[in-house]
Design a protein around this motif. Structure first.
Motif, PDB file in Angstrom:
ATOM      1  N   UNK A 215     -12.418   0.146 -10.505  1.00  0.00           N
ATOM      2  CA  UNK A 215     -11.416  -0.564  -9.683  1.00  0.00           C
ATOM      3  C   UNK A 215     -10.039  -0.677 -10.339  1.00  0.00           C
ATOM      4  N   UNK A 216      -9.703   0.221 -11.278  1.00  0.00           N
ATOM      5  CA  UNK A 216      -8.409   0.181 -11.946  1.00  0.00           C
ATOM      6  C   UNK A 216      -7.345   0.858 -11.071  1.00  0.00           C
ATOM      7  N   UNK A 217      -6.676   0.040 -10.247  1.00  0.00           N
ATOM      8  CA  UNK A 217      -5.692   0.582  -9.312  1.00  0.00           C
ATOM      9  C   UNK A 217      -4.434   1.092 -10.011  1.00  0.00           C
ATOM     10  N   UNK A 218      -4.187   0.621 -11.224  1.00  0.00           N
ATOM     11  CA  UNK A 218      -2.973   1.041 -11.907  1.00  0.00           C
ATOM     12  C   UNK A 218      -2.988   2.546 -12.189  1.00  0.00           C
ATOM     13  N   UNK A 219      -4.141   3.096 -12.516  1.00  0.00           N
ATOM     14  CA  UNK A 219      -4.214   4.536 -12.772  1.00  0.00           C
ATOM     15  C   UNK A 219      -3.991   5.340 -11.481  1.00  0.00           C
ATOM     16  N   UNK A 220      -4.467   4.791 -10.358  1.00  0.00           N
ATOM     17  CA  UNK A 220      -4.194   5.456  -9.077  1.00  0.00           C
ATOM     18  C   UNK A 220      -2.688   5.449  -8.797  1.00  0.00           C
ATOM     19  N   UNK A 221      -2.046   4.332  -9.092  1.00  0.00           N
ATOM     20  CA  UNK A 221      -0.592   4.231  -8.899  1.00  0.00           C
ATOM     21  C   UNK A 221       0.135   5.211  -9.815  1.00  0.00           C
ATOM     22  N   UNK A 222      -0.352   5.366 -11.057  1.00  0.00           N
ATOM     23  CA  UNK A 222       0.264   6.312 -11.996  1.00  0.00           C
ATOM     24  C   UNK A 222       0.181   7.746 -11.454  1.00  0.00           C
ATOM     25  N   UNK A 223      -1.003   8.132 -10.966  1.00  0.00           N
ATOM     26  CA  UNK A 223      -1.178   9.479 -10.415  1.00  0.00           C
ATOM     27  C   UNK A 223      -0.268   9.673  -9.200  1.00  0.00           C
ATOM     28  N   UNK A 224      -0.223   8.664  -8.321  1.00  0.00           N
ATOM     29  CA  UNK A 224       0.663   8.731  -7.158  1.00  0.00           C
ATOM     30  C   UNK A 224       2.120   8.847  -7.596  1.00  0.00           C
ATOM     31  N   UNK A 225       2.498   8.075  -8.627  1.00  0.00           N
ATOM     32  CA  UNK A 225       3.877   8.108  -9.113  1.00  0.00           C
ATOM     33  C   UNK A 225       4.261   9.444  -9.722  1.00  0.00           C
ATOM     34  N   UNK A 226       3.296  10.147 -10.337  1.00  0.00           N
ATOM     35  CA  UNK A 226       3.578  11.475 -10.895  1.00  0.00           C
ATOM     36  C   UNK A 226       4.076  12.413  -9.799  1.00  0.00           C
ATOM     37  N   UNK A 227       3.381  12.424  -8.669  1.00  0.00           N
ATOM     38  CA  UNK A 227       3.765  13.327  -7.588  1.00  0.00           C
ATOM     39  C   UNK A 227       5.064  12.889  -6.925  1.00  0.00           C
ATOM     40  N   UNK A 228       5.214  11.588  -6.653  1.00  0.00           N
ATOM     41  CA  UNK A 228       6.422  11.139  -5.970  1.00  0.00           C
ATOM     42  C   UNK A 228       7.652  11.305  -6.865  1.00  0.00           C
ATOM     43  N   UNK A 229       7.510  10.975  -8.149  1.00  0.00           N
ATOM     44  CA  UNK A 229       8.644  11.118  -9.066  1.00  0.00           C
ATOM     45  C   UNK A 229       9.057  12.567  -9.242  1.00  0.00           C
ATOM     46  N   UNK A 230       8.062  13.456  -9.387  1.00  0.00           N
ATOM     47  CA  UNK A 230       8.403  14.866  -9.571  1.00  0.00           C
ATOM     48  C   UNK A 230       8.966  15.479  -8.300  1.00  0.00           C
ATOM     49  N   UNK A 231       8.497  15.013  -7.146  1.00  0.00           N
ATOM     50  CA  UNK A 231       9.052  15.508  -5.883  1.00  0.00           C
ATOM     51  C   UNK A 231      10.537  15.163  -5.791  1.00  0.00           C
ATOM     52  N   UNK A 232      10.908  13.977  -6.247  1.00  0.00           N
ATOM     53  CA  UNK A 232      12.317  13.580  -6.261  1.00  0.00           C
ATOM     54  C   UNK A 232      13.115  14.471  -7.212  1.00  0.00           C
ATOM     55  N   UNK A 233      12.574  14.725  -8.417  1.00  0.00           N
ATOM     56  CA  UNK A 233      13.270  15.574  -9.393  1.00  0.00           C
ATOM     57  C   UNK A 233      13.402  16.992  -8.870  1.00  0.00           C
ATOM     58  N   UNK A 234      12.327  17.509  -8.263  1.00  0.00           N
ATOM     59  CA  UNK A 234      12.363  18.876  -7.742  1.00  0.00           C
ATOM     60  C   UNK A 234      13.423  19.020  -6.654  1.00  0.00           C
TER      61      UNK A 234
END
Length: 363
Positions: A267-286
């Protein structure tokens, strides 16, 4: 030659090109990849020539260096990548079942929060999405297995592609001069302008978009592996290599990685948020850094038309069509823009009273 004849000639040329591609689609793959490799490496060969290398030695040095790098990466990474991809394909149905089980476990909380009808709709949506994702991976796997890339064809591809690239690189300047000499003297300057625009678009496709694709694959694979996501290397490579289709690589990678993260880290939601943030952050950079710097507006194709070209050429020519779709769409875009400019300068658009100032319609 009037405008109508020019349009008919270009239409006839494209019909002939599509027909030839369809007839010879079974043998064109090494030639297409070899030509793309030659186009990609020609600036390096030209640079070595400026450093007093002969064309033959410059071609041999550049091509052998690239082939050595590709073989080294292939030998080092293939076992690890293959094991992760196979493991992901085998484990994916289990991940789908685990997500459905988690959704059923959350059902009471969802009922209280959303109400029974909306909670049931969310559960059905999650189940349908995971079913479609599993089906998509199954289809892709079967297509790869049944694509006709037997051992003999793979060996032929690996042998013929460098040979094609070598001879094209060796005679690149001669081919360019030959094309230049064949151009009609009266319209040479205008045709050369179109060819320069095509070259700019092709550079954006092959060098620019190819560079973005490789950077995406490396970043996603490294980032997901560093956060400890199961099969992070395989998911990252899938997301990066599918990014030549607008938003598809991002969407597939995001769905796969978030789904795996929910099952793995619950139930560690923070790791799910980290994975989600990887894609959203890189999409912004791309979108704001990589594409403006590496691709810019040289392709200048609406993403909808790009997706249509990929689907249409993929349906007609299979894997070869997917490789050719974006370059041919870029060339078609240049020609369409040129045709629009000529149309807006013609009497058909301006009217007969503007014929004198509407530009030369016979060019």
């Amino acid at each position: 030659m009037n405008l109508r004849n020019q349009v008919l000639i270009w239409i006839g040329f494209f019909v002939f090109l599509i027909l030839a591609l369809w007839i010879f689609r079974g043998i064109l793959l090494p030639f297409v990849v070899g030509a793309a490799l030659a186009y990609l490496l020609n600036p390096l060969v030209a640079q070595l020539q400026r450093w007093r290398f002969s064309r033959g030695w410059a071609t041999a040095v550049v091509l052998l260096s690239v082939v050595a790098i590709i073989i080294s990466l292939f030998v080092m990474l293939l076992p690890m990548v293959a094991s992760q991809v196979l493991g992901l394909v085998q484990r994916l149905p289990g991940y789908a079942a685990d997500l459905e089980a988690l959704a059923r476990r959350w059902a009471p909380e969802l009922n209280q929060w959303l109400g029974p009808e909306r909670a049931a709709q969310v559960e059905r949506t999650v189940s349908d999405m995971m079913g479609q994702l599993v089906g998509l991976v199954g289809i892709l796997t079967s297509e790869i297995v049944n694509s006709g890339m037997t051992l003999i064809s793979v060996i032929g591809f690996t042998i013929f592609t460098p040979v094609v690239a070598f001879y094209l690189l060796l005679d690149w300047d001669g081919m360019v001069r030959g094309v230049h000499d064949l151009l009609p003297r009266k319209h040479r300057a205008e045709i050369l302008g179109i060819l320069r625009d095509i070259d700019s678009s092709m550079a954006g496709v092959i060098r620019g978009q190819g560079g973005v694709l490789l950077i995406d694959a490396v970043f996603y694979a490294a980032a997901l592996s560093l956060v400890g996501l199961n099969f992070g290397l395989a998911v990252g490579l899938i997301a990066g290599l599918l990014s030549f289709i607008p938003y598809v690589g991002f969407g597939v990678g995001l769905a796969l990685s978030v789904g795996i993260a929910i099952v793995q880290f619950w139930p560690n939601w923070w790791m799910v948020v980290v994975v989600f943030g990887i894609f959203m952050g890189w999409q912004f950079i791309e979108g704001n850094v990589l594409y403006p710097k590496l691709v810019s507006s040289s392709i200048n194709i609406n993403p909808v038309w790009l997706m249509f070209a990929l689907l249409a050429f993929g349906a007609l020519f299979g894997f070869l069509g997917l490789l050719l779709a974006v370059p041919l769409a870029a060339i078609g875009g240049v020609l369409v823009r040129y045709a629009v400019r000529k149309y807006k300068g013609s009497t058909l658009y301006l009217g007969s009273s503007h014929g004198g100032q509407g530009g030369n319609t016979s060019a």
